[in-house]
Design an enzyme around this catalytic site. Sequence first.
Site, PDB file in Angstrom:
ATOM      1  CD  GLU A  40      54.955  59.558  12.446  1.00 17.05           C
ATOM      2  OE1 GLU A  40      54.313  58.512  12.246  1.00 17.05           O
ATOM      3  OE2 GLU A  40      55.205  59.985  13.587  1.00 17.05           O
ATOM      4  CE1 TYR A 121      49.735  58.310  13.407  1.00 18.11           C
ATOM      5  CE2 TYR A 121      51.255  57.706  11.645  1.00 18.11           C
ATOM      6  CZ  TYR A 121      51.010  58.014  12.969  1.00 18.11           C
ATOM      7  OH  TYR A 121      52.054  58.068  13.866  1.00 18.11           O
ATOM      8  CG  ASP A 139      50.173  55.292  16.695  1.00 16.80           C
ATOM      9  OD1 ASP A 139      49.414  55.367  17.696  1.00 16.80           O
ATOM     10  OD2 ASP A 139      51.413  55.236  16.800  1.00 16.80           O
TER      11      ASP A 139
END
Length: 343
Positions: A40, A121, A139
């Site tokens: 990520e 996020y 996202d």
Amino acid sequence: MSATISTLLLDWYDGHARALPWRAVPGGALPDPYRVWLSEVMLQQTTVAAVKPYFAKFIERWPTVEALAAAPEEEVMAAWAGLGYYSRARNLVKCAAKVTEMGGFPDDEVALRRLPGLGDYTAAAVAAIAFGQRAVVVDANVERVAARLFAVEEPLPGARKTIREHADAITPEARPGDFAQAMMDLGATLCTARDAKCLLCPLRESCAGYARGNPQLLPVKTKKKPKPRRAGTAFWIERDKAVWLVKRPGKGLLGGMRALPDDGWTARGDGDGEAPLSGGWQGAGVVRHVFTHFELELGVAIHAGDPAMPEDTGEWWPLERLEEAGLPTLFAKAAQLVLANRE
């Protein structure tokens, strides 16, 4: 409606999930939090195709968060070179050290957000995907899917609060990680920025954008301002088949990275990258690179003789091992330009 959407999407994901090296099988055991977190961080503002080889290299070299925590920052920065947004790499080392100190990753979104480099996020993604916690993961792909699904016509970035509320409304308690990845995959494969393959979409009948006949126009984006342009010069200093490399200051753009000496880029303001040269320096050409907030035209200068050494502390790096120096993309382009001119 939310139950229908999540059920339809998870059913689709079970048969169409992208096979990615950091993922677990849909509906299977939860993946390793280290791999989820690492992927990520790498995927922020970077494509999946670009991330795959970097992820494989990091996992082979540092297979656990403890191994990464023990790695010298300079080695991690060199391995990251070319992936861009180098503050991510510096935070990667800090976060790995903190997680190792804690004995492992925390399993809830709030605690994850306290770790170095984890914003809303990334914390939500790790909580949902690695720990099965219900978290709203938004996202760019999810943002586009939700904007079309609910026909959000308010322009971005102002629409993000509304989009997040819609995403929250359809995020299920069960399999939240698979749901988040299903939304990402739908946006990456069917509900793409340039196209909306509605006839293949499992959510077509629930999609307000499809019903209105204009899903490809969503989300609405405000026109971007042109990026300012800067210019500068990098200097190629070579002796005995080695090039002089300096280490950039720890803070700021490309902080802590090895690089060619340069003039600071802003010395001439806007320009064409072709600065007047003197004292034996000769132009070898110009490389161009786009950063987040500006475009750069960097002239590359080589010396006809034996130039005075810059004041910067540096090191002689053998040309045959230049790839191991971990030059960021900008300076790798400059080096390639010089070496290509010899061929």
